[in-house]
Design an enzyme around this catalytic site. Structure first.
Site, short mmCIF file in Angstrom:
data_model
loop_
_atom_site.label_atom_id
_atom_site.label_comp_id
_atom_site.label_asym_id
_atom_site.label_seq_id
_atom_site.Cartn_x
_atom_site.Cartn_y
_atom_site.Cartn_z
N CYS A 2 0.86 -1.29 0.15
CA CYS A 2 0.05 0.23 -0.03
C CYS A 2 1.02 1.34 0.03
O CYS A 2 1.85 1.15 0.59
CB CYS A 2 -0.95 0.07 1.10
SG CYS A 2 -2.10 -1.28 1.52
N ARG A 27 4.07 -0.18 -4.92
CA ARG A 27 3.80 -0.53 -3.36
C ARG A 27 2.27 -1.40 -3.28
O ARG A 27 2.07 -2.02 -2.32
CB ARG A 27 3.79 0.51 -2.53
CG ARG A 27 4.82 1.21 -2.24
CD ARG A 27 4.77 2.48 -1.49
NE ARG A 27 4.59 1.92 0.20
CZ ARG A 27 5.46 1.54 1.08
NH1 ARG A 27 6.96 1.69 0.62
NH2 ARG A 27 5.31 1.11 2.14
N TRP A 102 -2.60 -2.80 -1.98
CA TRP A 102 -2.11 -4.03 -1.86
C TRP A 102 -3.09 -4.96 -1.02
O TRP A 102 -2.85 -4.81 0.32
CB TRP A 102 -0.73 -4.17 -1.41
CG TRP A 102 -0.04 -5.77 -1.85
CD1 TRP A 102 0.34 -6.13 -3.00
CD2 TRP A 102 0.11 -6.94 -0.76
NE1 TRP A 102 0.66 -7.48 -2.78
CE2 TRP A 102 0.51 -7.88 -1.82
CE3 TRP A 102 -0.10 -6.76 0.64
CZ2 TRP A 102 1.11 -9.07 -0.73
CZ3 TRP A 102 0.31 -7.96 1.23
CH2 TRP A 102 0.57 -8.97 0.42
N ASN A 128 -1.60 2.41 5.75
CA ASN A 128 -0.71 1.26 5.15
C ASN A 128 -0.56 0.40 6.26
O ASN A 128 0.03 1.12 7.47
CB ASN A 128 0.27 1.88 4.59
CG ASN A 128 1.30 0.91 4.14
OD1 ASN A 128 1.13 -0.42 4.13
ND2 ASN A 128 2.64 1.56 4.35
N GLY A 129 -0.73 -0.85 6.52
CA GLY A 129 -0.21 -1.61 7.38
C GLY A 129 -1.35 -2.58 8.12
O GLY A 129 -2.41 -2.92 7.07
N GLU A 519 18.76 -16.49 -6.64
CA GLU A 519 18.29 -15.27 -6.91
C GLU A 519 17.70 -15.25 -8.26
O GLU A 519 16.91 -14.56 -8.77
CB GLU A 519 19.44 -14.44 -6.74
CG GLU A 519 19.04 -12.75 -7.22
CD GLU A 519 17.76 -12.26 -6.47
OE1 GLU A 519 17.24 -12.72 -5.59
OE2 GLU A 519 17.48 -11.24 -7.25
N LYS A 523 14.00 -14.24 -9.60
CA LYS A 523 13.66 -13.09 -10.59
C LYS A 523 12.89 -13.66 -11.78
O LYS A 523 11.79 -13.02 -12.01
CB LYS A 523 15.13 -12.84 -11.28
CG LYS A 523 15.66 -11.33 -11.00
CD LYS A 523 15.40 -10.25 -9.93
CE LYS A 523 14.79 -10.66 -9.00
NZ LYS A 523 14.76 -9.99 -7.69
N GLU A 526 9.04 -14.28 -10.35
CA GLU A 526 8.45 -13.14 -9.87
C GLU A 526 7.75 -12.35 -11.09
O GLU A 526 6.60 -11.80 -11.11
CB GLU A 526 9.44 -11.93 -9.45
CG GLU A 526 9.63 -12.43 -7.89
CD GLU A 526 10.79 -11.17 -7.33
OE1 GLU A 526 10.38 -10.79 -6.29
OE2 GLU A 526 11.91 -11.21 -7.80
N HIS A 542 19.57 -36.29 -6.30
CA HIS A 542 18.77 -37.07 -5.09
C HIS A 542 17.29 -36.52 -5.00
O HIS A 542 16.60 -36.75 -4.10
CB HIS A 542 19.65 -36.35 -3.85
CG HIS A 542 21.07 -36.53 -3.71
ND1 HIS A 542 21.35 -37.73 -3.16
CD2 HIS A 542 22.20 -35.79 -3.81
CE1 HIS A 542 22.78 -37.89 -3.20
NE2 HIS A 542 23.13 -36.44 -3.72
N LYS A 641 6.37 -4.14 -3.29
CA LYS A 641 7.75 -3.73 -2.77
C LYS A 641 7.40 -3.34 -1.38
O LYS A 641 6.54 -3.11 -0.98
CB LYS A 641 8.44 -2.62 -3.65
CG LYS A 641 9.79 -2.68 -3.62
CD LYS A 641 10.38 -1.76 -4.56
CE LYS A 641 11.91 -2.07 -4.84
NZ LYS A 641 12.35 -3.24 -5.32
C1 F6R Z 1 12.25 -9.71 -4.86
C2 F6R Z 1 12.19 -8.72 -3.73
C3 F6R Z 1 12.02 -9.16 -2.39
C4 F6R Z 1 12.75 -8.41 -1.52
C5 F6R Z 1 12.18 -8.66 0.14
C6 F6R Z 1 12.93 -7.90 1.29
O1 F6R Z 1 12.82 -8.98 -6.13
O2 F6R Z 1 12.59 -7.49 -4.01
O3 F6R Z 1 12.03 -10.47 -2.10
O4 F6R Z 1 14.18 -8.58 -1.60
O5 F6R Z 1 10.87 -8.38 -0.14
O6 F6R Z 1 12.70 -6.60 0.70
P1 F6R Z 1 13.79 -5.64 1.63
O7 F6R Z 1 15.21 -5.87 1.15
O8 F6R Z 1 13.26 -4.26 1.26
O9 F6R Z 1 13.90 -5.84 3.01
#
Ligand code: F6R
Length: 646
Positions: A2, A27, A102, A128-129, A519, A523, A526, A542, A641
Site C-alpha cells: 500500500c 507498493r 495491496w 498502510n499496515g 536469486e 527473478k 517474480e 537426489h 515492494k
Molecule cells: C524480490 C524482492 C523481495 C525483497 C524482500 C525484502 O525481487 O525484491 O524478495 O528482496 O521483500 O525486501 P527488503 O530488501 O526491502 O527488506
C-alpha cells in the site's frame, strides 16, 4: 504494501495526489482512491476504483486512457498524464489524501479501496499496515450501532476517529485516542471536514515521509512520491504524529507533546525516480548497475597516488577502533534478511567464510524471529534490507539486539527503521529502486558484503598484502564488467525469445553459484510467472532430476573453475534426459561446449566476485521472458515492494 499520499497547500490537490500515487504504484496496485476536501461543496469528495490507478483517473474524468488498441505504451503514458492534469476540473480542493492498495483484509474492490470514511463522510482516512485487533474493535463499534461498508481493517480507524471526535470536538485528540487503541502497524493520513486547513498523519512500523515544501506540504509512504515537489523531508519516527498545514508542519510524540526536529535533505534527483527512456523501471535499474556499483564501491575504497585501489574503509559507518573490536571479537556472523536480500546473504556467507574464515550462518528473517535463536555477544549480526522497513527483518534485528549481538545493517534507505535501529549502517548507493523485482539493490548488497568480508579477512590476517591488492584491483573493475554484459544483452534477449514458453526452468550451480541460482530463479518466477526452481547442482540426482523432461530448460551458472568438471557432469545428466541446457560462465576452455545448447559468456574476474556478474544475464532473461509473455515486469501480480506486514 500500500502507498499513501497526502497534500495540503494552495494548488488543486487532486492531480498532485494522483501523480504521487503513480510513483507509489509499486507498493500496491489492486485498487486506488482519493479523498479531497472540496472547496465548492465544503464536503469530502471520495473517488475510488478497483484495479490500476488509470481506472481511477478514468472514473474521475469519464474518459479512457487507451483510446485505441494500437496505442503505444508511451502514448498511453502521455495520455494518462494529460487526463491526470484534467482531474482538477472535476474535484476542486487543496487538501486531500490518496491510496494505492495491496489487499490484506478484503478482496480488491471499489468498496474495499481506501480512503474510508465515518458514517457521515466528514472524516476520511488512508492506511498502510494491518490493524491486528480490528476484529475486537469492529465488534465493539458494531455493538454501538455502526454499520460497516467494507471488509477492511482500516474502516475501524474511520469509525473510531468519529467516536472520539464526537466526544472531544478536536480531530487531533481524536487521532491520539484512536492510535492508542490500535494494535499492529500503521501509517495513516486523515482529513476532517471541520478542519479544512490541515492534514494529520501518523506512523507505527509502516513508513511515512513528510515532504516540506514552500507554502505546501505532503505525506507519502516513500520519497519518490514527493521528490517532484521538495527534497526536504521528515522521516516520521515510530509512534510520531505530524499535523501539516500549508505553511508549516508540527510534529508530536504519541502523548501529543510537541517535538522539534530539522528536516533531512534528499540527494536523489527526479531522474532517478523516472524511467528515463527505458520501457520499464526494471530494465532501467538493471542498466543502472554499473553506476550503482561504482558509487557503492567508491564510497569505501581508498586509492593510492598511482590511482590504484589501496584499501577499504568503513570508517564513516564504524569507527576504526570499534571495527577492530568487532572483528577481533567475532565468533560467528549471522546474516538475516528476506527474499532477494536473503539471497545476497547466502552469497555473503560464502564470502565471509572464504575471505575472513569466520563461521557464518544465514537465515530468512521470518524463520529466525520465531526460532528462539542462540545468539550472544561474540555474534556479529548483519541484516540486509533494501527498503529498511521489512517487518520480518525488523523483528529479527530487534531480537538480535535484545540478545546482545552487534547489528550491522546493509540498506538502501536513509532514515529507514532498519537504519535507525542498527548499531552500524552501511548504505548501498543504488538510488531509488522502483521496480518491484529487486536488481540493482541486490548487486550493491553483494558489493557491500564482499567489501565487508574482505575487510574482516584483512583485519584477521587471513588476506596478505599481495592478495589484498590483487583482490581490490579485481573488485574495482567489476562495474565495468557488468557494463560489458549489458552491452551484449541481445544474446540473452534472443535466447529468451526461444524459451519463454517453457513449462519448467531450473537454475543449478555449486558454491557461490548455487547462491546465485536462488536469486536467478526468484527473478524469473517474480516477473515471468514461469515455474522455476534453483538447486545445488549436486542435489539433482537426489530427487529433482525426476522432474526433467524435454520441456525443461536447465540453466547452469558456472563460475567456480575447480568445480567445472563436476558441474559439466550434472549438465550432461539433464541433457541426456533431453532438457535444453544453457550455461552462464566466464570459461574459455570449452568445458561446457559439449553439454550446453547455449552459452552466455560473462567476463572473467576473481571467481568469488563472479556472483555480481552472473546474475545480470539472469535478470535480463527474467525481464525479457516477462515482456514476451505480456506481463508488466514492474508490477508483478500479487507482489508489492516493501513488505511491511508479516
Ligand atoms: C524480490 C524482492 C523481495 C525483497 C524482500 C525484502 O525481487 O525484491 O524478495 O528482496 O521483500 O525486501 P527488503 O530488501 O526491502 O527488506
Amino acid at each position: 504494501m500500500c502507498g499513501i499520499v497526502g497534500y495540503v497547500g494552495c494548488r488543486n490537490a487532486t492531480p498532485v495526489l494522483l501523480n504521487g500515487l503513480r510513483k507509489l504504484e509499486y507498493r500496491g496496485y489492486d485498487s486506488a482512491g482519493i479523498a479531497v476536501l472540496s472547496k465548492s461543496s465544503d464536503e469530502i469528495v471520495v473517488k475510488k476504483s478497483k484495479g490500476a490507478l488509470k481506472f481511477l483517473v478514468e472514473k474521475i474524468t469519464k474518459e479512457v486512457v487507451r483510446t485505441s488498441e494500437s496505442m503505444s505504451d508511451a502514448d498511453a503514458d502521455r495520455r494518462f498524464s494529460e487526463l491526470v492534469g484534467k482531474t482538477g476540473d472535476f474535484i476542486d480542493g487543496c487538501v486531500g489524501i490518496g491510496h494505492t492498495r495491496w489487499a490484506t483484509h478484503g478482496e480488491p474492490s471499489d468498496l474495499n479501496a481506501h480512503p474510508h470514511t465515518n458514517v457521515s463522510g466528514s472524516i476520511a482516512v488512508v492506511h498502510n499496515g494491518i490493524v491486528e485487533n480490528y476484529g475486537k474493535l469492529k465488534s465493539w463499534l458494531q455493538s454501538n450501532g455502526i454499520v460497516f461498508k467494507s471488509q477492511t481493517d482500516t474502516e475501524v480507524i474511520a469509525h473510531l476517529l468519529n467516536y472520539f471526535y464526537e466526544r472531544t470536538n478536536n480531530i487531533f485528540n481524536a487521532v491520539l485516542e484512536t492510535l492508542h487503541r490500535l494494535e499492529g502497524s500503521y501509517a495513516i493520513g486523515v482529513i476532517c471536514r471541520d478542519f479544512p486547513d490541515r492534514l494529520i498523519a501518523a506512523r507505527k512500523e509502516s513508513p511515512l515521509v513528510v515532504g516540506v515544501g514552500n507554502g505546501e506540504n505532503f505525506i507519502a509512504s516513500d520519497v519518490p512520491a514527493v521528490l517532484e515537489h521538495t527534497r526536504e523531508v521528515h522521516f516520521l519516527e515510530q509512534n510520531e504524529i505530524a499535523v501539516l498545514y500549508s505553511d508549516h508542519v508540527d510534529l508530536f510524540n504519541s502523548e501529543g507533546e510537541k517535538i522539534v526536529r530539522g528536516t533531512t535533505h534528499i540527494d536523489w534527483n527526479m531522474d532517478a525516480a523516472e524511467k528515463g527512456g527505458y520501457a520499464h523501471f526494471m530494465l532501467k535499474e538493471i542498466h543502472e548497475q554499473p553506476s550503482a556499483l561504482e558509487n557503492t564501491i567508491r564510497a569505501h575504497m581508498l586509492f593510492g597516488d598511482d590511482g590504484k585501489p589501496s584499501g577499504l574503509t568503513f570508517s564513516k559507518e564504524i569507527e576504526p577502533e570499534r571495527f577492530r573490536e568487532l572483528v577481533s571479537g567475532a565468533r560467528r556472523i549471522v546474516i538475516t534478511a528476506c527474499g532477494t536480500a536473503y539471497h545476497a546473504g547466502v552469497v555473503g556467507k560464502y564470502a565471509f567464510e572464504k575471505f575472513a574464515r569466520v563461521p557464518t550462518v544465514v537465515d530468512v528473517a521470518s524463520e529466525f524471529r520465531y526460532r528462539n535463536p542462540i545468539l550472544g555477544e561474540g555474534d556479529v549480526f548483519i541484516v540486509i534490507s533494501q527498503s529498511g522497513e521489512t517487518a520480518d527483518t525488523l523483528a529479527a534485528l530487534r531480537l538480535a539486539k535484545s540478545k546482545g549481538a552487534k547489528v550491522i545493517a546493509i540498506t538502501n534507505s536513509v532514515g529507514s527503521s532498519v537504519s535507525r535501529e542498527s548499531d552500524f549502517v552501511i548504505y548501498t548507493l543504488a538510488g531509488p529502486e522502483i521496480a518491484v523485482a529487486s536488481t540493482k539493490a541486490y548487486t550493491t548488497q553483494l558489493a557491500c558484503l564482499y567489501m565487508l568480508s574482505m575487510m574482516f579477512g584483512r583485519e584477521r590476517g587471513i588476506i596478505g598484502d599481495g592478495e589484498y591488492a590483487r583482490l581490490l584491483g579485481e573488485f574495482a573493475a567489476v562495474p565495468e564488467k557488468v557494463q560489458q554484459i549489458l552491452d551484449e544483452k541481445a544474446a540473452v534477449q534472443k535466447f529468451a525469445s526461444s524459451q519463454f514458453n517453457k513449462s519448467k526452468i531450473f537454475y543449478i550451480g555449486r558454491q557461490f553459484d548455487s547462491a546465485s541460482s536462488l536469486e536467478s530463479a526468484l527473478k524469473l518466477k517474480e516477473v515471468s510467472y514461469m515455474h522455476c526452481e534453483a538447486f545445488a547442482a549436486g542435489e539433482l540426482k537426489h530427487g529433482p532430476i525426476a522432474l526433467v523432461d524435454p520441456d525443461t530448460l536447465v540453466i547452469a551458472i558456472a563460475t567456480e573453475p575447480p568445480l567445472f568438471e563436476k558441474l559439466a557432469s550434472n549438465i550432461e545428466e539433464v541433457k541426456s534426459r533431453r532438457a535444453v541446457t544453457m550455461c552462464i560462465t566466464q570459461d574459455d576452455s570449452g568445458a561446457f561446449e559439449k553439454c550446453c545448447d547455449e552459452i552466455i559468456k560473462i567476463p572473467a574476474t576473481e571467481s568469488a566476485f563472479e556472483s555480481i556478474l552472473s546474475v545480470v544475464p539472469a535478470q535480463l532473461f527474467a525481464y525479457y521472458c516477462s515482456v514476451l509473455r505480456g506481463n508488466d515486469p514492474d508490477k508483478p501480480r500479487n507482489l508489492a515492494k516493501s513488505v511491511t506486514v508479516e
